[in-house]
Design a protein around this motif. Structure first.
Motif, PDB file in Angstrom:
ATOM      1  N   UNK A  19       7.329  -8.337   0.719  1.00  0.00           N
ATOM      2  CA  UNK A  19       6.051  -8.463   0.002  1.00  0.00           C
ATOM      3  C   UNK A  19       4.879  -8.423   0.984  1.00  0.00           C
ATOM      4  N   UNK A  20       5.059  -9.037   2.147  1.00  0.00           N
ATOM      5  CA  UNK A  20       3.997  -9.032   3.162  1.00  0.00           C
ATOM      6  C   UNK A  20       3.795  -7.619   3.717  1.00  0.00           C
ATOM      7  N   UNK A  44       1.713  -5.574   1.225  1.00  0.00           N
ATOM      8  CA  UNK A  44       0.267  -5.815   1.305  1.00  0.00           C
ATOM      9  C   UNK A  44      -0.298  -5.120   2.542  1.00  0.00           C
ATOM     10  N   UNK A  45       0.384  -5.279   3.672  1.00  0.00           N
ATOM     11  CA  UNK A  45      -0.108  -4.693   4.926  1.00  0.00           C
ATOM     12  C   UNK A  45      -0.139  -3.170   4.849  1.00  0.00           C
ATOM     13  N   UNK A  71       9.357  -9.989   5.732  1.00  0.00           N
ATOM     14  CA  UNK A  71       9.104 -10.182   4.301  1.00  0.00           C
ATOM     15  C   UNK A  71       8.593  -8.888   3.664  1.00  0.00           C
TER      16      UNK A  71
END
Lengths: 307, 528
Positions: B241-242, B245-246, B239
């Motif tokens: 989007x994930x 963030x990470x 993903x």
């Protein structure tokens, strides 16, 4: 009780067989095959040899028969992709999925049921209104979006939790995926509990108990709560199956190593034995939980007989 | 060629440049991500051709050659020398005598022969067979007609003779992980796929399916002083989007960016400097079936190229994360011709060509597509009104990516949109349009042109590199004129790299495939 258990176990056999048959037939007719996904340019002769080796040159009914015969011995077959036994692949993945689903379910039950209960005790009050706003929101929010929001706040902004991964399987890695998965059933339990309690509160036997001078606490504890629990348990059982399915999204988002991501990749690559094995395990888990809940009915409400 | 890549790479070079200024530091963990799916296919890298799997395989395994990103070509890796004889068909490789497998045994010629013979097992359809097939006698093994590859001979423990079926540069055939060298004694064991053993700079530690692979430094790696890092982790993060963030949370060191993130990172002062980009050797296009009457006419195919405002789609829809295609060979191909210009957006010219071809009122065709955001349904949806303007109607047929691959190979389409490798070997890339190349191999449009065949055959025989390049450019120009496809774009691969990670290479074959022994992390890394 034992005969009930035995009868219920027998009843699961046609259910399992139907699921196995449906998955088998479905993946026999959908376009795309493992052979073409393995290599870009195999010549037809090589493809034929590979099909033969995988048994894909046989008619569907022959393959199905062979699969059922293997299944009866506990052999789920060998993955087309990884060449590993499917049972080994599932064994590596089942624990993280169960961890996730049980954590989400625990969260949903621990928060959702009391919330619904408190809301129903004073319908129309502030607590009820707030609880239902939370419940409706919880049911409406997409898991993917919620997961990202949780990541953003608790990982990026506050730095309290890791944003992804399984780590050592510890609690700090489990919290965000479990909350993401658990919010929707929590909301459902809150609504179901509220509705069940409200209905039971107006039942004849509750009115009788009150008219006999029983305190409200005892009425709620001995009559309302026990009767509502049967309905709540039914919802929990059904939700368990739903959560096993919904875990796919959460597992993918948080890089959580469960059955869901195995299933998705296996479907995309037409790894039929892995797809069948994964679905079968989910179905078996669903049936087992519901059997357990059926048994619990008798404990909660003695009027329910196993016969 | 690298200069051109560097210009294209822009910010990426600045990052690489700053890395050169410091001396590499030992230790730390490289935290890479695998963005192309929810899991790795297999720990047996011979069985999988997914780019996802080669990310970890580059750390764990080694092949006869390795891709050198700065030179833009494959170079010898497990061999020290390649002596060419037999009119360019026989290659005698002097293997390294200091390459140790992770279980401690030295690599020998037997391992090379065993590995290539394994890959040619036709009952397993190993994807690397398409490369090993270039060795004489390999096809016979694949078809079950022989047990040994006749063109492979062990001269001594560290010398292998390889006789090829045609005069090609073997580096292009033996540099990917698909042709990794396995230890003959361990590779056949069932335990191998649980705990793979390779020759790479890092050895296997742990695989958590669907989550990560962990590797640690192999102290007996044959390149002195390398690898720099102690550990490599490859986290599966499908993903975008994930990953975003990470990456912002400094939990990962690399993240592949999609079009939307590319724009977001470019406009963020804090992230802009992390962007690394390169023109990968993939061409995106719409293939046209010549057996469908309108597409048999070159003028119709050209009209389609004129009718589509390709620049608009690249800029607005793909957010600039692609390079306009000027023909088949991509920007990073050694035979790319800078002088070539793409088809202009000219609906009037398209209409005129259609009229000349006998389709003044246009026609209708079925366009098979996947959902891919960069070369699938969103692109088709944007093109439909453009073609409609010149009278061409489109019926969309949407299929899964796996199904599209079958459709393309079987020829069961009127038109399709796809992304196809167009390098790194320009000769192999253009051979896909040679009439002798079967449709399932890669001649998906069953292209047939005698003049083109002649040029390609000549290029194949040419000993002089400059002459060969000239011929390949001529063939590429002919393809442009013939327009068997709508030339859409060349992929611009974009990756965000944390500032503490140094030595990341601009790999045009696949940006996520890094020679990790050259990468090092400085002391500012949270995983130092």
């Amino acid at each position: 009780m034992l005969s009930f258990l035995f009868r219920r176990l027998l009843q699961t056999i046609p259910t399992v067989l139907t699921v196995v048959l449906l998955v088998f037939v479905l993946f026999s007719v959908v376009p795309g095959s493992i052979v073409s996904s393995m290599s870009d340019d195999s010549d037809p002769q090589v493809e034929l040899r590979m099909k033969k080796q995988l048994g894909l040159d046989q008619p569907v009914y022959v393959r199905f028969g062979a699969y059922i015969a293997k299944l009866a011995t506990g052999d789920f077959g060998t993955s087309f992709r990884t060449r590993e036994p499917v049972t080994t692949m599932i064994a590596k993945r089942i624990w993280p999925t169960l961890q996730l689903v049980f954590a989400a379910m625990a969260l949903a039950v621990v928060i959702g049921v009391p919330l619904g209960f408190v809301a129903a005790l004073k319908p129309g009050g502030i607590v009820d209104t707030l609880a239902m706003v939370v419940a409706v929101s919880g049911l409406s929010i997409a898991k993917f979006w919620l997961g990202l929001v949780l990541m953003y706040f608790f990982a990026l902004k506050l730095g309290w939790l890791p944003s992804f991964g399984y780590g050592d399987g510890g609690l700090k890695y489990l919290i965000l995926p479990a909350v993401t998965l658990g919010v929707s059933p929590m909301a459902l339990f809150a609504r179901t509990t509220r509705a069940a309690v409200l209905e039971i509160m107006t039942a004849d036997f509750v009115r009788t108990a009150r008219s006999k001078g029983m305190s409200e606490t005892r009425v709620v504890k001995w009559h309302v709560m026990r009767n509502a629990l049967v309905i709540i348990l039914t919802t929990v059982g059904l939700q368990f199956g739903a959560l096993m399915g919904q875990a796919v999204v959460v597992e993918k988002l948080f890089s959580w190593p469960g059955i869901g991501s195995l299933l998705v990749d296996s479907v995309l690559q037409r790894d039929i034995p892995a797809v069948q094995g994964s679905i079968l395990v989910v179905v078996l888990a669903f049936l087992a939980i519901n059997l357990l809940i059926d048994l619990l009915y008798g404990v909660i409400d003695p009027r329910i007989r196993y016969a | 060629m690298f200069r051109m890549m560097a210009v294209v790479a822009g910010l990426g070079l600045a990052l690489a440049g700053s890395a050169e200024a410091q001396s590499p530091r030992k230790g730390g963990t490289i935290r890479m991500t695998a963005p192309y799916g929810s899991s790795f296919t297999s720990l047996d890298i011979h069985t999988t051709q997914r780019a996802q799997d080669e990310i970890y395989a580059k750390a764990l395994h080694r092949s006869l050659y390795i891709w050198n990103s700065s030179e833009g070509k494959p170079i010898l890796e497990l061999a020290k020398e390649d002596v060419v004889s037999g009119g360019g068909l026989v290659h005698t490789f002097k293997l390294r005598d200091d390459a140790y497998f992770h279980h401690g045994r030295k690599m020998t010629a037997d391992d090379v022969i065993w590995s290539y013979t394994r890959i040619m097992d036709g009952t397993k359809a190993y994807p690397g067979a398409r490369f090993v097939r270039v060795i004489e006698g390999a096809a016979a093994v694949e078809k079950g007609q022989a047990k040994e590859i006749s063109g492979l001979k062990k001269i001594d423990d560290f010398t292998v003779e390889m006789k090829l079926t045609e005069k090609v540069e073997p580096g292009f055939y033996f540099f990917t992980a698909l042709t990794s060298i396995y230890p003959a004694d361990e590779g056949a064991k069932e335990s191998f796929i649980q705990k793979p053993i390779g020759l790479g700079p890092f050895k296997f530690v742990e695989h958590v399916p669907g989550s990560r692979i962990v590797l640690e430094r192999w102290d007996r790696f044959y390149k002195p002083g390398k690898p720099y890092a102690d550990k490599v982790t490859v986290s599966i993060m499908a993903e975008a989007a994930a990953r975003d963030v990470a990456f912002r949370n400094k939990e990962i060191d690399t993240s592949v960016l999609g079009p939307a993130q590319y724009v977001a990172y470019q406009s963020d002062a804090g992230l802009k400097g992390t962007i690394v980009e390169v023109a990968e050797v993939f061409t995106r296009y719409m293939g046209m079936n010549p057996s469908f009457k309108p597409f048999a006419d070159k003028r119709v195919r050209q009209a389609i190229n004129y009718a589509i405002d390709t620049d608009l789609i690249i800029n607005k829809l793909v957010k600039g994360k692609a390079y306009r295609a000027t023909s088949w060979l991509p920007l990073t191909s050694p035979a790319y011709d800078k002088a070539m210009k793409p088809y202009a957006y000219d609906p009037a010219k398209a209409k005129q060509l259609l009229t000349e071809a006998g389709f003044p009122n246009g026609f209708e065709f079925e366009w098979t597509t996947s959902q891919n955001e960069s070369w699938g349904l969103p692109i088709v949806s944007a093109v439909i009104p453009m073609l409609d303007k010149v009278g061409i109607k489109v019926k969309v047929k949407q299929v899964e990516t796996a199904v599209l691959a079958e459709v393309v190979r079987s020829g069961d389409y009127q038109a399709f949109i796809y992304s196809q490798a167009s390098g790194p070997d320009p000769l192999a890339a253009l051979k896909c349009f040679h009439s002798s190349t079967p449709q399932p191999a890669c001649n998906y449009m069953t292209y047939k042109n005698i003049e083109f065949d002649k040029i390609i055959d000549e290029a194949g025989k040419a000993d002089d590199a400059a002459k060969r390049t000239e011929l390949l450019q001529k063939a590429n120009a002919l393809l442009y004129e013939e327009a068997p496809v709508w030339f859409f774009n060349y992929n611009k691969a974009v990756m965000a790299v944390q500032p503490w990670l140094h030595g990341v290479q601009l790999n045009a074959t696949e940006l996520t495939h890094q020679n990790v022994e050259d990468i090092w992390v400085d002391e500012t890394s949270p995983a130092k």
